[in-house]
Write a protein that holds these residues in place. Structure first.
Motif, PDB file in Angstrom:
ATOM      1  N   VAL A 361     -17.271  33.257 -18.474  1.00 37.05           N
ATOM      2  CA  VAL A 361     -18.382  33.342 -19.438  1.00 37.05           C
ATOM      3  C   VAL A 361     -18.253  34.548 -20.365  1.00 37.05           C
ATOM      4  O   VAL A 361     -18.845  34.562 -21.444  1.00 37.05           O
ATOM      5  CB  VAL A 361     -19.782  33.354 -18.764  1.00 37.05           C
ATOM      6  CG1 VAL A 361     -20.061  32.060 -18.063  1.00 37.05           C
ATOM      7  CG2 VAL A 361     -19.948  34.539 -17.842  1.00 37.05           C
ATOM      8  N   ASP A 387     -22.155  40.296 -14.681  1.00 36.04           N
ATOM      9  CA  ASP A 387     -21.322  40.327 -15.892  1.00 36.04           C
ATOM     10  C   ASP A 387     -22.192  40.664 -17.091  1.00 36.04           C
ATOM     11  O   ASP A 387     -23.407  40.747 -16.979  1.00 36.04           O
ATOM     12  CB  ASP A 387     -20.639  38.961 -16.077  1.00 36.04           C
ATOM     13  CG  ASP A 387     -21.643  37.842 -16.204  1.00 36.04           C
ATOM     14  OD1 ASP A 387     -22.397  37.830 -17.194  1.00 36.04           O
ATOM     15  OD2 ASP A 387     -21.686  36.968 -15.302  1.00 36.04           O
ATOM     16  N   GLY A 391     -25.450  35.109 -20.031  1.00 33.75           N
ATOM     17  CA  GLY A 391     -26.524  34.797 -19.066  1.00 33.75           C
ATOM     18  C   GLY A 391     -26.627  33.286 -18.864  1.00 33.75           C
ATOM     19  O   GLY A 391     -25.876  32.508 -19.454  1.00 33.75           O
ATOM     20  N   LEU A 400     -27.543  25.123 -11.239  1.00 41.47           N
ATOM     21  CA  LEU A 400     -26.275  25.839 -11.041  1.00 41.47           C
ATOM     22  C   LEU A 400     -25.515  25.419  -9.794  1.00 41.47           C
ATOM     23  O   LEU A 400     -24.298  25.282  -9.812  1.00 41.47           O
ATOM     24  CB  LEU A 400     -26.560  27.339 -10.901  1.00 41.47           C
ATOM     25  CG  LEU A 400     -26.884  28.120 -12.142  1.00 41.47           C
ATOM     26  CD1 LEU A 400     -27.034  29.584 -11.779  1.00 41.47           C
ATOM     27  CD2 LEU A 400     -25.785  27.968 -13.169  1.00 41.47           C
ATOM     28  N   THR A 406     -21.533  21.563 -14.692  1.00 41.20           N
ATOM     29  CA  THR A 406     -20.682  22.506 -15.415  1.00 41.20           C
ATOM     30  C   THR A 406     -21.028  22.479 -16.889  1.00 41.20           C
ATOM     31  O   THR A 406     -21.446  21.446 -17.409  1.00 41.20           O
ATOM     32  CB  THR A 406     -19.186  22.166 -15.221  1.00 41.20           C
ATOM     33  OG1 THR A 406     -18.410  23.130 -15.916  1.00 41.20           O
ATOM     34  CG2 THR A 406     -18.819  20.778 -15.702  1.00 41.20           C
ATOM     35  N   THR A 407     -20.889  23.629 -17.554  1.00 44.51           N
ATOM     36  CA  THR A 407     -21.086  23.644 -19.000  1.00 44.51           C
ATOM     37  C   THR A 407     -19.732  23.850 -19.677  1.00 44.51           C
ATOM     38  O   THR A 407     -19.668  24.042 -20.877  1.00 44.51           O
ATOM     39  CB  THR A 407     -22.041  24.793 -19.406  1.00 44.51           C
ATOM     40  OG1 THR A 407     -21.556  25.994 -18.820  1.00 44.51           O
ATOM     41  CG2 THR A 407     -23.452  24.549 -18.939  1.00 44.51           C
ATOM     42  N   LYS A 412     -11.913  21.672 -17.939  1.00 46.16           N
ATOM     43  CA  LYS A 412     -11.843  23.119 -17.674  1.00 46.16           C
ATOM     44  C   LYS A 412     -12.559  23.505 -16.387  1.00 46.16           C
ATOM     45  O   LYS A 412     -12.171  24.436 -15.715  1.00 46.16           O
ATOM     46  CB  LYS A 412     -12.441  23.899 -18.842  1.00 46.16           C
ATOM     47  CG  LYS A 412     -11.497  23.990 -19.998  1.00 46.16           C
ATOM     48  CD  LYS A 412     -11.753  25.220 -20.825  1.00 46.16           C
ATOM     49  CE  LYS A 412     -10.692  25.405 -21.866  1.00 46.16           C
ATOM     50  NZ  LYS A 412     -11.161  26.139 -23.008  1.00 46.16           N
ATOM     51  N   GLY A 413     -13.650  22.801 -16.081  1.00 43.05           N
ATOM     52  CA  GLY A 413     -14.389  23.135 -14.858  1.00 43.05           C
ATOM     53  C   GLY A 413     -14.809  21.860 -14.155  1.00 43.05           C
ATOM     54  O   GLY A 413     -15.130  20.871 -14.816  1.00 43.05           O
ATOM     55  N   GLY A 415     -17.266  22.033 -11.833  1.00 42.13           N
ATOM     56  CA  GLY A 415     -18.665  22.214 -11.449  1.00 42.13           C
ATOM     57  C   GLY A 415     -18.841  22.242  -9.948  1.00 42.13           C
ATOM     58  O   GLY A 415     -19.935  22.025  -9.441  1.00 42.13           O
ATOM     59  N   LEU A 416     -17.761  22.521  -9.234  1.00 41.60           N
ATOM     60  CA  LEU A 416     -17.852  22.552  -7.764  1.00 41.60           C
ATOM     61  C   LEU A 416     -17.850  23.968  -7.206  1.00 41.60           C
ATOM     62  O   LEU A 416     -18.209  24.188  -6.060  1.00 41.60           O
ATOM     63  CB  LEU A 416     -16.681  21.777  -7.153  1.00 41.60           C
ATOM     64  CG  LEU A 416     -16.816  20.269  -7.219  1.00 41.60           C
ATOM     65  CD1 LEU A 416     -15.529  19.613  -6.782  1.00 41.60           C
ATOM     66  CD2 LEU A 416     -17.961  19.791  -6.351  1.00 41.60           C
ATOM     67  N   GLY A 417     -17.423  24.940  -8.033  1.00 38.89           N
ATOM     68  CA  GLY A 417     -17.258  26.307  -7.534  1.00 38.89           C
ATOM     69  C   GLY A 417     -18.514  26.836  -6.844  1.00 38.89           C
ATOM     70  O   GLY A 417     -18.476  27.253  -5.684  1.00 38.89           O
ATOM     71  N   LEU A 418     -19.641  26.793  -7.577  1.00 37.38           N
ATOM     72  CA  LEU A 418     -20.865  27.358  -7.005  1.00 37.38           C
ATOM     73  C   LEU A 418     -21.411  26.481  -5.889  1.00 37.38           C
ATOM     74  O   LEU A 418     -21.986  26.979  -4.928  1.00 37.38           O
ATOM     75  CB  LEU A 418     -21.921  27.535  -8.104  1.00 37.38           C
ATOM     76  CG  LEU A 418     -21.637  28.669  -9.077  1.00 37.38           C
ATOM     77  CD1 LEU A 418     -22.710  28.744 -10.149  1.00 37.38           C
ATOM     78  CD2 LEU A 418     -21.555  29.998  -8.339  1.00 37.38           C
ATOM     79  N   TYR A 419     -21.241  25.179  -6.033  1.00 38.79           N
ATOM     80  CA  TYR A 419     -21.717  24.252  -4.992  1.00 38.79           C
ATOM     81  C   TYR A 419     -21.021  24.561  -3.660  1.00 38.79           C
ATOM     82  O   TYR A 419     -21.665  24.707  -2.616  1.00 38.79           O
ATOM     83  CB  TYR A 419     -21.429  22.818  -5.445  1.00 38.79           C
ATOM     84  CG  TYR A 419     -21.677  21.789  -4.377  1.00 38.79           C
ATOM     85  CD1 TYR A 419     -22.959  21.459  -4.008  1.00 38.79           C
ATOM     86  CD2 TYR A 419     -20.614  21.151  -3.739  1.00 38.79           C
ATOM     87  CE1 TYR A 419     -23.202  20.514  -3.010  1.00 38.79           C
ATOM     88  CE2 TYR A 419     -20.835  20.216  -2.751  1.00 38.79           C
ATOM     89  CZ  TYR A 419     -22.133  19.897  -2.394  1.00 38.79           C
ATOM     90  OH  TYR A 419     -22.356  18.979  -1.415  1.00 38.79           O
ATOM     91  N   ALA A 442     -25.469  37.736 -16.365  1.00 40.26           N
ATOM     92  CA  ALA A 442     -25.982  37.120 -15.142  1.00 40.26           C
ATOM     93  C   ALA A 442     -25.498  37.909 -13.935  1.00 40.26           C
ATOM     94  O   ALA A 442     -24.486  38.607 -14.005  1.00 40.26           O
ATOM     95  CB  ALA A 442     -25.487  35.687 -15.041  1.00 40.26           C
TER      96      ALA A 442
HETATM   97  N1  ATP Z   1     -21.807  34.298 -14.558  1.00 38.93           N
HETATM   98  C1  ATP Z   1     -22.299  33.211 -15.161  1.00 38.93           C
HETATM   99  N2  ATP Z   1     -22.994  33.312 -16.317  1.00 38.93           N
HETATM  100  C2  ATP Z   1     -23.508  32.223 -16.939  1.00 38.93           C
HETATM  101  N3  ATP Z   1     -23.368  30.962 -16.478  1.00 38.93           N
HETATM  102  C3  ATP Z   1     -22.682  30.796 -15.331  1.00 38.93           C
HETATM  103  C4  ATP Z   1     -22.109  31.879 -14.609  1.00 38.93           C
HETATM  104  N4  ATP Z   1     -21.503  31.397 -13.504  1.00 38.93           N
HETATM  105  C5  ATP Z   1     -21.673  30.054 -13.540  1.00 38.93           C
HETATM  106  N5  ATP Z   1     -22.364  29.688 -14.630  1.00 38.93           N
HETATM  107  C6  ATP Z   1     -22.745  28.331 -15.011  1.00 38.93           C
HETATM  108  O1  ATP Z   1     -22.737  27.524 -13.867  1.00 38.93           O
HETATM  109  C7  ATP Z   1     -21.889  26.403 -14.066  1.00 38.93           C
HETATM  110  C8  ATP Z   1     -21.348  25.939 -12.755  1.00 38.93           C
HETATM  111  O2  ATP Z   1     -20.469  26.877 -12.210  1.00 38.93           O
HETATM  112  P1  ATP Z   1     -19.407  26.398 -11.129  1.00 38.93           P
HETATM  113  O3  ATP Z   1     -18.624  27.556 -10.696  1.00 38.93           O
HETATM  114  O4  ATP Z   1     -20.135  25.612 -10.082  1.00 38.93           O
HETATM  115  O5  ATP Z   1     -18.544  25.353 -11.927  1.00 38.93           O
HETATM  116  P2  ATP Z   1     -17.516  25.635 -13.112  1.00 38.93           P
HETATM  117  O6  ATP Z   1     -17.150  27.083 -13.142  1.00 38.93           O
HETATM  118  O7  ATP Z   1     -18.063  25.053 -14.341  1.00 38.93           O
HETATM  119  O8  ATP Z   1     -16.279  24.759 -12.636  1.00 38.93           O
HETATM  120  P3  ATP Z   1     -15.299  25.094 -11.392  1.00 38.93           P
HETATM  121  O9  ATP Z   1     -15.796  26.359 -10.738  1.00 38.93           O
HETATM  122  O10 ATP Z   1     -15.444  23.911 -10.502  1.00 38.93           O
HETATM  123  O11 ATP Z   1     -13.981  25.221 -12.026  1.00 38.93           O
HETATM  124  C9  ATP Z   1     -20.869  26.890 -15.052  1.00 38.93           C
HETATM  125  O12 ATP Z   1     -20.278  25.815 -15.781  1.00 38.93           O
HETATM  126  C10 ATP Z   1     -21.707  27.775 -15.975  1.00 38.93           C
HETATM  127  O13 ATP Z   1     -22.414  26.987 -16.897  1.00 38.93           O
END
Ligand code: ATP
Ligand code: MG
Length: 456
Positions: A361, A387, A391, A400, A406-407, A412-413, A415-419, A442
């Protein structure tokens, strides 16, 4: 039925209140009798008409009451208009939706009830008068709260008994409920689909993990062999060098030089050391990678063990930053003695996800600043990754941690990282939360129990 003259006479005396026998001669008397008979008949007719009228009135009231009850019980909206489109009658459903009583609506142009965007359609109703009926045309009624309520409207022409066109009748069925139900269904369907995809994905990850763990396990043996052999080779090499030196001391130096050149002994001697060292270093790296693979494959659940938070934080940060194109400034606030009992590999994996997200981000923001801190709080330890990026958007905050949210651009993403991180934190008896910080950016906080996992 014929009354006797004496009876009529006495009735006449009653009615006119005079002494008739004294005053009336024969002709006058019969004229009076005629008049009285006619009066009686008229009176009887009047009574009859009165009864009939009352009966018809009661029937009419009953019919009106019937129609009113039907109109009131209708959930559809009813609007009756004259040929100019002025409202002649509406039902309770319309009064309730618009919040206006019938008295206020009567005589008003019917199109005032609908929103601006529906006006072109509503105009067609009037234009098509006398032609085909309009069926299920969607228009927006303006409600009491000023909102647009979608109605599926039917419109037909209205005629009098002689078949003359008198106006139109509009009947509208609110479709909002139906649409909401449909949207709910759609939402549940897509959630189910996501869960199914997630299940498939986790099964894939689990099989991949098993595969990786299996391969890593199999690699362990040959690596140990390489290690053991290289140690032996190193020793042997040193001994052979010694042997060559000893033999060289006892033969003719010219012969020795010739033999050394023939077998390129000088080159072998200088290469041997670095070759062996390089091979051993490579084997060591392979063995470390194998260890990491086994730890992060997640198949064999790591046992909780005591470890220093600072060390994991530093390693994870270093890993991510090493691979990053743009390097951020990093502020650390990591106390030395923050030891916890937990699964180091999983904490490492969560931190990698958080730090990678933060770098993603902040891309393009100057300066990129990452603040990483950890500490204790009662029976918990916490790690905070902050960071100075844009935000988290207000509407995204509660999505999230959803799988596949994912945004990032497609590809590129995932959307599983945070999950996954959230699940890992919960597995360890802790939690993961996110917030926006007032200075911009954030912050994600991972909390873990200091002494192993709570139940659950
Ligand atoms: N530090 C941050 N600041 C702003 N938005 C965030 C931040 N971290 C995560 N996000 C938002 O949360 C979404 C989901 O994050 P997540 O890690 O689950 O998936 P991703 O990063 O999009 O893909 P992946 O981790 O699977 O490659 C992100 O796409 C972003 O929009
Ligand atoms: Mg991510």
């Amino acid at each position: 039925m014929a009354e006797t003259k004496t009876q009529i006479k006495s009735s006449l005396i009653d009615k006119v209140g005079m002494d008739a026998p004294l005053a009336l001669d024969e002709t006058t008397e019969s004229a009076w009798i005629d008049v009285i008979q006619k009066m009686d008949k008229v009176y009887a007719d009047l009574v009859h008409y009165q009864v009939e009228l009352e009966q018809k009135n009661a029937e009419l009231e009953e019919a009106q009451q019937f129609i009113r009850s039907v109109l009131e019980s209708m959930t559809e909206v009813l609007i009756v208009c004259d040929i100019q489109g002025r409202i002649l009658q509406v039902n309770q459903a319309l009064e309730d939706l618009t919040g206006k009583p019938e008295s206020e609506l009567l005589g008003r142009p019917f199109n005032e009830l609908f929103g601006l965007d529906s006006q072109p359609l509503v105009e067609q109703f009037a234009e098509k008068l006398g032609n085909d009926a309009i069926v299920d045309c969607e228009v927006n009624l303006v409600t009491l709260e000023g909102e647009a309520m979608p109605l599926a409207m039917n419109c037909s022409s209205r005629y009098d008994v002689k078949g003359r066109l008198m106006g139109m009748v509009l009947m509208g069925r609110p479709v909002g409920e139906l649409r909401r139900a449909y949207e709910d269904l759609n939402k549940t369907h897509s959630e189910l689909k996501q869960t199914q995809e997630q299940l498939v994905h986790s099964e894939k990850m689990a099989s991949l993990g098993r595969l990786v763990a299996g391969v890593a396990h199999e690699l362990n043996n040959p690596i140990s062999v390489v290690f053991g052999n290289m140690h032996a080779l190193k020793r042997y090499g040193e001994r052979i060098n010694q042997y060559i030196a000893d033999v060289g001391a006892h033969i003719d130096p010219t012969l020795q030089q010739g033999l050394r050149e023939k077998y390129r002994i000088d080159r072998i001697e200088s290469d041997m050391g670095p070759l062996i060292e390089g091979t051993m270093e490579g084997a060591e790296r392979i063995s470390k990678i194998v260890l990491d693979l086994r730890r992060y494959s997640g198949v064999q659940k790591e046992k909780p063990e005591p470890f220093e938070l600072k060390q994991v934080v530093l390693t994870a940060t270093e890993w991510v930053i090493k691979a990053a194109r743009e390097k951020p400034e990093v502020d650390y606030d990591l106390p030395h003695n923050c030891e916890i009992t937990g699964r180091q590999g999983q904490v490492h994996q969560i931190l990698i996800n958080l730090i990678q997200n933060a770098l993603d981000v902040m891309e393009g923001h100057q300066p990129m600043r990452l603040s990483i801190a950890c500490g204790r709080d009662g029976n918990d330890a916490w790690i905070r990754v902050q960071d100075n990026g844009p935000g988290i958007a207000e509407g995204d905050m509660n999505k999230l941690f959803d799988p596949f949210f994912t945004t990032k651009d497609v590809g590129k993403g995932t959307g599983l990282g945070l999950y996954i991180s959230y699940g890992l934190a919960r597995d360890m008896g802790g939690n993961l939360s996110a917030e926006n910080v007032p200075v911009g950016g954030a912050a994600f906080t991972l909390r873990l129990p200091l002494n192993g996992e709570h139940d659950g």
